[in-house]
Design a protein around this motif. Sequence first.
Motif, PDB file in Angstrom:
ATOM      1  N   PRO A 152      29.914  -7.000   8.101  1.00 44.61           N
ATOM      2  CA  PRO A 152      29.498  -6.978   9.505  1.00 44.61           C
ATOM      3  C   PRO A 152      28.049  -6.516   9.632  1.00 44.61           C
ATOM      4  N   SER A 153      27.438  -6.843  10.749  1.00 40.85           N
ATOM      5  CA  SER A 153      26.047  -6.454  10.953  1.00 40.85           C
ATOM      6  C   SER A 153      25.909  -5.288  11.925  1.00 40.85           C
ATOM      7  N   SER A 154      26.994  -4.824  12.500  1.00 45.36           N
ATOM      8  CA  SER A 154      26.952  -3.764  13.496  1.00 45.36           C
ATOM      9  C   SER A 154      27.071  -2.375  12.860  1.00 45.36           C
ATOM     10  N   PRO A 155      26.145  -1.476  13.191  1.00 48.90           N
ATOM     11  CA  PRO A 155      26.250  -0.101  12.683  1.00 48.90           C
ATOM     12  C   PRO A 155      27.516   0.602  13.184  1.00 48.90           C
TER      13      PRO A 155
ATOM     14  N   ASN B 227      32.688   3.456  12.366  1.00 50.41           N
ATOM     15  CA  ASN B 227      34.142   3.500  12.537  1.00 50.41           C
ATOM     16  C   ASN B 227      34.866   3.431  11.193  1.00 50.41           C
ATOM     17  N   LEU B 228      34.394   2.585  10.311  1.00 46.93           N
ATOM     18  CA  LEU B 228      34.983   2.462   8.989  1.00 46.93           C
ATOM     19  C   LEU B 228      34.842   3.770   8.205  1.00 46.93           C
ATOM     20  N   SER B 229      33.698   4.395   8.306  1.00 46.63           N
ATOM     21  CA  SER B 229      33.482   5.676   7.624  1.00 46.63           C
ATOM     22  C   SER B 229      34.438   6.750   8.132  1.00 46.63           C
ATOM     23  N   VAL B 230      34.659   6.775   9.432  1.00 47.83           N
ATOM     24  CA  VAL B 230      35.595   7.750  10.011  1.00 47.83           C
ATOM     25  C   VAL B 230      37.003   7.507   9.492  1.00 47.83           C
TER      26      VAL B 230
END
Length: 189
Positions: A128-131, A136-139
Amino acid sequence: MPFQYCFFLVVAQANAAIATVIQFIGPFFVLAYLTLTKQEALRPIDVAASLLAFGGVFLLSTHGNIHDLRIAPLTLLFGIMSAVGAAANSLLPQAMVTRQSTISVTGWGLLISGLILTAIHPVWTSLPSSPTVYLNLSVVIVMGTIIPTLWQNHALGHISGMTVAFMDAFKPLASMIGAPSSSFTFSRK
Protein backbone atom coordinates in the motif's frame (compact mmCIF):
# COMPACT_ATOMS: atom_id res chain seq x y z
CA MET A 1 -0.01 -19.00 13.14
CA PRO A 2 -3.39 -20.78 12.77
CA PHE A 3 -4.73 -18.70 15.64
CA GLN A 4 -4.03 -15.31 14.02
CA TYR A 5 -4.42 -16.31 10.38
CA CYS A 6 -7.79 -18.02 10.83
CA PHE A 7 -8.99 -15.20 13.11
CA PHE A 8 -8.32 -12.61 10.40
CA LEU A 9 -9.97 -14.84 7.77
CA VAL A 10 -13.14 -14.87 9.88
CA VAL A 11 -12.93 -11.09 10.32
CA ALA A 12 -12.64 -10.71 6.53
CA GLN A 13 -15.56 -13.08 5.86
CA ALA A 14 -17.86 -11.95 8.69
CA ASN A 15 -16.64 -9.43 11.27
CA ALA A 16 -14.51 -9.07 14.41
CA ALA A 17 -17.37 -9.80 16.80
CA ILE A 18 -18.16 -13.14 15.17
CA ALA A 19 -14.46 -14.05 15.10
CA THR A 20 -13.99 -13.26 18.79
CA VAL A 21 -17.07 -15.18 19.93
CA ILE A 22 -16.07 -18.33 18.05
CA GLN A 23 -12.46 -17.98 19.20
CA PHE A 24 -13.79 -17.84 22.78
CA ILE A 25 -14.27 -21.64 22.74
CA GLY A 26 -10.49 -22.16 22.52
CA PRO A 27 -10.03 -22.83 26.26
CA PHE A 28 -12.40 -25.75 26.01
CA PHE A 29 -10.18 -27.42 23.43
CA VAL A 30 -7.40 -27.10 26.02
CA LEU A 31 -9.69 -28.65 28.60
CA ALA A 32 -10.61 -31.49 26.25
CA TYR A 33 -6.94 -32.18 25.47
CA LEU A 34 -5.87 -32.13 29.12
CA THR A 35 -8.81 -34.36 30.09
CA LEU A 36 -8.20 -36.86 27.30
CA THR A 37 -4.51 -37.09 28.11
CA LYS A 38 -5.43 -37.44 31.81
CA GLN A 39 -3.35 -34.42 32.79
CA GLU A 40 -6.36 -32.79 34.43
CA ALA A 41 -9.62 -34.06 35.90
CA LEU A 42 -12.89 -32.93 34.35
CA ARG A 43 -15.02 -31.07 36.89
CA PRO A 44 -18.79 -30.42 36.65
CA ILE A 45 -18.12 -26.68 36.31
CA ASP A 46 -15.88 -27.40 33.30
CA VAL A 47 -18.65 -29.43 31.66
CA ALA A 48 -21.20 -26.67 32.33
CA ALA A 49 -18.90 -23.93 31.01
CA SER A 50 -18.11 -25.97 27.90
CA LEU A 51 -21.78 -26.63 27.18
CA LEU A 52 -22.60 -22.94 27.62
CA ALA A 53 -19.75 -21.83 25.34
CA PHE A 54 -20.58 -24.31 22.59
CA GLY A 55 -24.28 -23.50 23.03
CA GLY A 56 -23.48 -19.83 22.51
CA VAL A 57 -21.56 -20.58 19.31
CA PHE A 58 -24.48 -22.76 18.17
CA LEU A 59 -26.95 -19.92 18.80
CA LEU A 60 -24.66 -17.43 17.07
CA SER A 61 -24.30 -19.75 14.08
CA THR A 62 -27.93 -20.85 13.73
CA HIS A 63 -30.11 -18.45 15.76
CA GLY A 64 -31.44 -21.60 17.42
CA ASN A 65 -32.60 -23.33 14.23
CA ILE A 66 -30.38 -26.32 13.42
CA HIS A 67 -31.58 -26.24 9.80
CA ASP A 68 -30.57 -22.60 9.22
CA LEU A 69 -26.86 -21.80 9.37
CA ARG A 70 -26.47 -18.01 9.74
CA ILE A 71 -22.72 -18.02 9.28
CA ALA A 72 -21.08 -19.32 6.14
CA PRO A 73 -19.75 -22.85 6.80
CA LEU A 74 -16.24 -21.81 5.78
CA THR A 75 -16.38 -18.90 8.23
CA LEU A 76 -17.45 -21.25 11.02
CA LEU A 77 -14.67 -23.69 10.09
CA PHE A 78 -12.02 -20.94 10.17
CA GLY A 79 -13.43 -19.73 13.50
CA ILE A 80 -13.11 -23.18 15.01
CA MET A 81 -9.59 -23.49 13.56
CA SER A 82 -8.75 -20.17 15.24
CA ALA A 83 -10.06 -21.55 18.55
CA VAL A 84 -7.94 -24.70 18.13
CA GLY A 85 -4.96 -22.45 17.34
CA ALA A 86 -5.62 -20.47 20.52
CA ALA A 87 -5.64 -23.76 22.44
CA ALA A 88 -2.35 -24.77 20.85
CA ASN A 89 -0.85 -21.40 21.86
CA SER A 90 -1.71 -22.25 25.46
CA LEU A 91 -0.20 -25.73 25.37
CA LEU A 92 2.70 -26.00 22.92
CA PRO A 93 5.13 -23.35 24.24
CA GLN A 94 4.82 -24.42 27.90
CA ALA A 95 7.64 -26.96 27.89
CA MET A 96 9.87 -24.66 25.81
CA VAL A 97 9.55 -21.59 28.05
CA THR A 98 10.75 -23.60 31.04
CA ARG A 99 14.02 -24.36 29.18
CA GLN A 100 14.49 -21.26 26.97
CA SER A 101 13.87 -17.55 27.39
CA THR A 102 10.39 -16.27 26.65
CA ILE A 103 11.76 -13.84 24.09
CA SER A 104 13.53 -16.65 22.19
CA VAL A 105 10.44 -18.87 22.11
CA THR A 106 8.20 -15.99 21.06
CA GLY A 107 10.66 -14.65 18.50
CA TRP A 108 11.22 -18.00 16.83
CA GLY A 109 7.50 -18.78 16.80
CA LEU A 110 6.61 -15.45 15.22
CA LEU A 111 9.50 -15.65 12.73
CA ILE A 112 8.55 -19.14 11.54
CA SER A 113 4.88 -18.15 11.32
CA GLY A 114 5.80 -15.00 9.40
CA LEU A 115 7.90 -16.93 6.90
CA ILE A 116 5.12 -19.46 6.30
CA LEU A 117 2.52 -16.71 5.87
CA THR A 118 4.84 -14.81 3.52
CA ALA A 119 5.06 -17.95 1.37
CA ILE A 120 1.25 -18.21 1.36
CA HIS A 121 0.60 -14.53 0.68
CA PRO A 122 3.68 -12.48 -0.29
CA VAL A 123 3.21 -8.92 0.91
CA TRP A 124 5.54 -7.31 -1.59
CA THR A 125 3.13 -8.00 -4.50
CA SER A 126 0.72 -5.28 -3.37
CA LEU A 127 2.37 -2.80 -1.03
CA PRO A 128 0.00 0.00 0.00
CA SER A 129 1.04 3.60 -0.46
CA SER A 130 -0.77 5.06 2.56
CA PRO A 131 1.19 5.78 5.76
CA THR A 132 -2.04 5.12 7.71
CA VAL A 133 -2.00 1.51 6.55
CA TYR A 134 1.55 1.07 7.82
CA LEU A 135 0.67 2.69 11.15
CA ASN A 136 -2.41 0.46 11.60
CA LEU A 137 -0.43 -2.62 10.60
CA SER A 138 2.32 -1.73 13.08
CA VAL A 139 -0.24 -1.40 15.88
CA VAL A 140 -1.74 -4.81 15.05
CA ILE A 141 1.70 -6.43 14.87
CA VAL A 142 3.10 -4.91 18.07
CA MET A 143 0.05 -4.51 20.30
CA GLY A 144 -2.08 -7.32 18.91
CA THR A 145 0.54 -9.99 18.29
CA ILE A 146 4.04 -9.48 19.72
CA ILE A 147 3.20 -8.10 23.17
CA PRO A 148 0.28 -10.47 23.94
CA THR A 149 2.20 -13.51 22.67
CA LEU A 150 5.26 -12.54 24.71
CA TRP A 151 3.16 -12.05 27.86
CA GLN A 152 1.25 -15.28 27.28
CA ASN A 153 4.44 -17.27 26.78
CA HIS A 154 5.96 -15.69 29.89
CA ALA A 155 2.86 -16.68 31.88
CA LEU A 156 3.21 -20.28 30.64
CA GLY A 157 6.48 -20.48 32.52
CA HIS A 158 4.66 -19.79 35.79
CA ILE A 159 1.09 -21.12 35.54
CA SER A 160 -0.71 -23.99 33.81
CA GLY A 161 -1.78 -23.94 30.17
CA MET A 162 -5.40 -24.29 31.32
CA THR A 163 -5.17 -21.12 33.42
CA VAL A 164 -3.49 -19.26 30.57
CA ALA A 165 -6.20 -20.43 28.15
CA PHE A 166 -9.00 -19.16 30.37
CA MET A 167 -7.18 -15.87 30.97
CA ASP A 168 -6.65 -15.56 27.21
CA ALA A 169 -10.41 -15.87 26.78
CA PHE A 170 -10.75 -12.37 28.19
CA LYS A 171 -9.00 -10.94 25.12
CA PRO A 172 -11.82 -11.91 22.72
CA LEU A 173 -14.37 -10.80 25.30
CA ALA A 174 -12.71 -7.38 25.50
CA SER A 175 -12.67 -7.17 21.69
CA MET A 176 -16.34 -8.08 21.58
CA ILE A 177 -17.25 -5.42 24.13
CA GLY A 178 -15.15 -2.82 22.31
CA ALA A 179 -16.61 -3.64 18.88
CA PRO A 180 -19.17 -1.20 17.47
CA SER A 181 -22.76 -2.46 17.63
CA SER A 182 -22.90 -2.62 13.83
CA SER A 183 -20.36 -5.43 13.88
CA PHE A 184 -22.99 -7.76 15.35
CA THR A 185 -24.68 -8.08 11.97
CA PHE A 186 -24.38 -11.37 10.15
CA SER A 187 -22.89 -12.01 6.76
CA ARG A 188 -24.00 -14.71 4.32
CA LYS A 189 -20.86 -14.76 2.16
